[in-house]
Design an enzyme around this catalytic site. Structure first.
Site, short mmCIF file in Angstrom:
data_model
loop_
_atom_site.label_atom_id
_atom_site.label_comp_id
_atom_site.label_asym_id
_atom_site.label_seq_id
_atom_site.Cartn_x
_atom_site.Cartn_y
_atom_site.Cartn_z
N HIS A 157 3.18 -4.85 0.35
CA HIS A 157 2.69 -5.66 1.47
C HIS A 157 2.47 -7.12 1.07
O HIS A 157 2.33 -7.98 1.93
CB HIS A 157 1.38 -5.07 2.02
CG HIS A 157 1.60 -3.80 2.77
ND1 HIS A 157 1.63 -3.74 4.14
CD2 HIS A 157 1.85 -2.54 2.35
CE1 HIS A 157 1.86 -2.48 4.52
NE2 HIS A 157 2.00 -1.75 3.45
N ASP A 365 1.55 -15.73 1.27
CA ASP A 365 1.13 -14.54 2.03
C ASP A 365 2.33 -13.61 2.13
O ASP A 365 3.45 -14.09 2.36
CB ASP A 365 0.68 -14.96 3.44
CG ASP A 365 -0.49 -14.14 3.96
OD1 ASP A 365 -0.63 -12.98 3.55
OD2 ASP A 365 -1.26 -14.68 4.79
P1 ADQ Z 1 -4.12 -9.22 4.76
O1 ADQ Z 1 -4.09 -10.18 3.63
O2 ADQ Z 1 -5.42 -8.55 5.01
O3 ADQ Z 1 -2.98 -8.10 4.59
P2 ADQ Z 1 -3.16 -10.21 7.51
O4 ADQ Z 1 -1.78 -9.70 7.69
O5 ADQ Z 1 -3.28 -11.64 7.90
O6 ADQ Z 1 -3.70 -10.13 6.04
O7 ADQ Z 1 -4.25 -9.43 8.40
C1 ADQ Z 1 -4.29 -8.06 8.54
C2 ADQ Z 1 -5.18 -7.67 9.73
O8 ADQ Z 1 -6.54 -8.02 9.51
C3 ADQ Z 1 -4.76 -8.32 11.04
O9 ADQ Z 1 -4.58 -7.31 11.99
C4 ADQ Z 1 -5.93 -9.24 11.42
O10 ADQ Z 1 -6.18 -9.28 12.79
C5 ADQ Z 1 -7.10 -8.63 10.68
N1 ADQ Z 1 -8.06 -9.68 10.29
C6 ADQ Z 1 -7.87 -10.65 9.38
N2 ADQ Z 1 -8.97 -11.42 9.28
C7 ADQ Z 1 -9.87 -10.92 10.13
C8 ADQ Z 1 -11.22 -11.30 10.49
N3 ADQ Z 1 -11.81 -12.33 9.92
N4 ADQ Z 1 -11.87 -10.56 11.42
C9 ADQ Z 1 -11.24 -9.50 11.98
N5 ADQ Z 1 -9.98 -9.12 11.69
C10 ADQ Z 1 -9.30 -9.81 10.78
C11 ADQ Z 1 -1.88 -7.78 3.70
C12 ADQ Z 1 -1.01 -8.96 3.26
C13 ADQ Z 1 -0.42 -9.65 4.47
C14 ADQ Z 1 0.36 -8.64 5.32
C15 ADQ Z 1 -0.51 -7.41 5.61
C16 ADQ Z 1 0.31 -6.31 6.30
O11 ADQ Z 1 -1.77 -9.87 2.47
O12 ADQ Z 1 0.44 -10.70 4.07
O13 ADQ Z 1 0.72 -9.25 6.55
O14 ADQ Z 1 -1.03 -6.86 4.42
O15 ADQ Z 1 1.45 -5.98 5.56
#
Ligand code: ADQ
Length: 460
Positions: A157, A365
């Site tokens: 991921h 990311d």
């Molecule tokens: P993350 O680094 O956690 O995931 P991201 O894809 O931006 O990042 O977010 C994942 C989920 O978390 C989203 O559904 C978002 O809405 C939720 N989220 C993020 N911040 C939040 C907050 N402050 N409050 C509530 N909800 C929040 C990892 C990788 C990413 C990749 C994902 C999925 O780092 O690059 O996109 O996995 O593969």
């Protein structure tokens, strides 16, 4: 039909709306085969024996759940130490933040071995196994060593960095060799796949059969770029929930005379938050018409707080946002609302809808789902603008966003201004193209694409 077995560090309850699109999509795939989801229970047992976590079995609908506890030592070395203190920073190109000499790798290997032992007892011969993310890179090698012959796929991921960055990890050859125990490895972007191909070509002298097929150590592996998507319908439905609509109304009322810029992420150094705040400061400095109007709402939810780099970042953000508010704020207007808390998933769409501009400007990311969620819930007649880092995996798919180099503070400020001033027809046109792509390549497309590639003809 074969049973699907999903393995991930944390498991989600696919029936809960808080679970998110990934859990929902995997949950659907698991429901259809009556599958098994295996992972860490989230529980840390103080003083337990390393490598000896208790197994718990349960159910969520037709899906069987199997979770294992971690003792505090395994949590420290496997989770905080190697996964989040070595692999996470290096895979996000941050060698300066990696803690290589603390000996965490032993705990990482031990927990992967324990997971493999616990899981192997639950497997059936024709299961299809899908392992997720950097916590579990050596899992298939451990399963194979125990005689498992099932098809096993792996999806990373987070990004895969260029070979010379990867090679800084003392155990890089062991980690990358472990990947060859999988039948299929999926990456988020073409750039990640290209890094993998270069790494195995140079460091392992693998036989690169074609863009997707690699032979080394007597094994053949298929690798593919398959960008993860969101469940557009599920997220749009969430935007019609009472909580989401309340949030939208509240924001519109509170900020009636303001133009909102929004950032939402976990508080993480990969997300480019200090750079974003500096760029916002320059926006106010260079384009003073925004004073009294432009308001940045920055939600940064707490994450991995016991890792040092995260505590330092928190302090830096508090001080940067405090300084902007002190220098530019007025009695009736604060330029930055910095909130160090989680927002309930049901309320997120309302927040996205109230924003004129979304700032998704990570330094690196894997994909970034916030960018896609923002686009999914905009009003097509009057949509907001997505400002997106070219270093997010999502940038390969979302060409119609305004793309920035987040390290270039003054150009990012210029782009924020451009986003705030963009005409309605241009906003509509860009949004339409973005939404089409997000719909075409949604999480179900991703899930099915991976499973089709995994169960397709054997790699040989
Ligand atoms: P993350 O680094 O956690 O995931 P991201 O894809 O931006 O990042 O977010 C994942 C989920 O978390 C989203 O559904 C978002 O809405 C939720 N989220 C993020 N911040 C939040 C907050 N402050 N409050 C509530 N909800 C929040 C990892 C990788 C990413 C990749 C994902 C999925 O780092 O690059 O996109 O996995 O593969």
């Amino acid at each position: 039909m074969s049973r699907l077995v999903v393995v991930s560090n944390r498991i989600g309850d696919p029936r809960k709306p808080s679970a998110g699109g990934l859990a929902v999509a995997l949950g659907q795939a698991l429901q259809s085969t009556g599958g098994l989801w295996f992972g860490w229970s989230g529980k840390v047992v103080e003083g337990g024996t390393p490598g000896e976590g208790e197994l718990h079995l349960g159910h969520a609908g037709r899906v069987q759940l199997a979770t294992v506890d971690l003792c505090s030592e395994d949590h420290r070395s496997y989770y905080l130490g190697y996964s989040n203190g070595v692999l996470w920073p290096v895979f996000h190109y941050r060698l300066d933040l990696a803690d290589f000499d603390a000996g965490f790798v032993g705990g990482y290997r031990r927990v992967n071995q324990m997971f493999a032992h616990r899981l192997a007892n639950l497997l059936r011969p024709d299961d299809i196994i899908w392992v997720h993310d950097y916590h579990l890179i050596p899992l298939a090698a451990e399963l194979r060593a125990m005689g498992c012959r099932q098809r096993i796929g792996f999806f990373l991921h987070i990004p895969l960095p260029p070979p010379l960055i990867l090679a800084a990890i003392p155990e890089h050859d062991w980690l990358m060799r472990s990947l060859f125990a999988y039948d299929l490895v999926g990456f988020q972007s073409q750039a990640d796949l290209a890094h993998f191909s270069r790494y195995v070509g140079h460091e392992v002298a693998a036989d690169v059969v074609d863009d997707h097929t690699f032979r080394a150590f007597g094994m053949t592996l298929r690798a593919q770029a398959l960008p993860i998507g969101i469940d557009v319908d599920e997220f749009s439905a969430l935007s019609r929930s009472r909580e989401s609509q309340d949030m939208f109304r509240q924001m519109r009322l509170e900020y009636a005379r303001r133009r909102l810029l929004l950032g939402v992420e976990r508080l993480d150094y990969s997300k480019g938050l200090p750079q974003r705040l500096r760029a916002f400061r320059q926006l106010l400095q260079n384009y003073p018409e925004n004073i009294g109007s432009a308001t940045l709402i920055q939600i940064a939810s707490p994450s991995r707080e016991s890792v040092d780099a995260y505590a330092n970042l928190r302090q830096e953000l508090e001080s940067l946002s405090g300084a902007i508010n002190g220098d530019f704020g007025e009695l009736d207007w604060m330029p930055v609302r910095y909130i160090h808390r989680n927002v309930a998933r049901r309320r997120l769409p309302g927040l996205y809808q109230a924003a004129r501009v979304a700032l998704v400007t990570p330094l690196r990311d894997g994909m970034n789902l916030v960018a896609k969620e923002f686009v999914a819930v905009q009003d097509p007649g009057d949509p907001g603008v997505l400002v997106l880092s070219r270093f997010a995996g999502a940038a390969e798919q979302l060409a119609e966003a305004l793309q920035v180099n987040p390290y270039d503070i003054s150009r990012t400020a210029e782009t924020m201004q451009r986003a705030l001033q963009m005409t309605q027809p241009e906003r509509q046109e860009r949004h339409q193209a973005l939404l089409r792509r997000i719909r075409e390549q949604d999480v179900h497309w991703w899930c099915q694409g991976f499973l089709d590639a995994l169960v397709g003809p054997a790699a040989g």
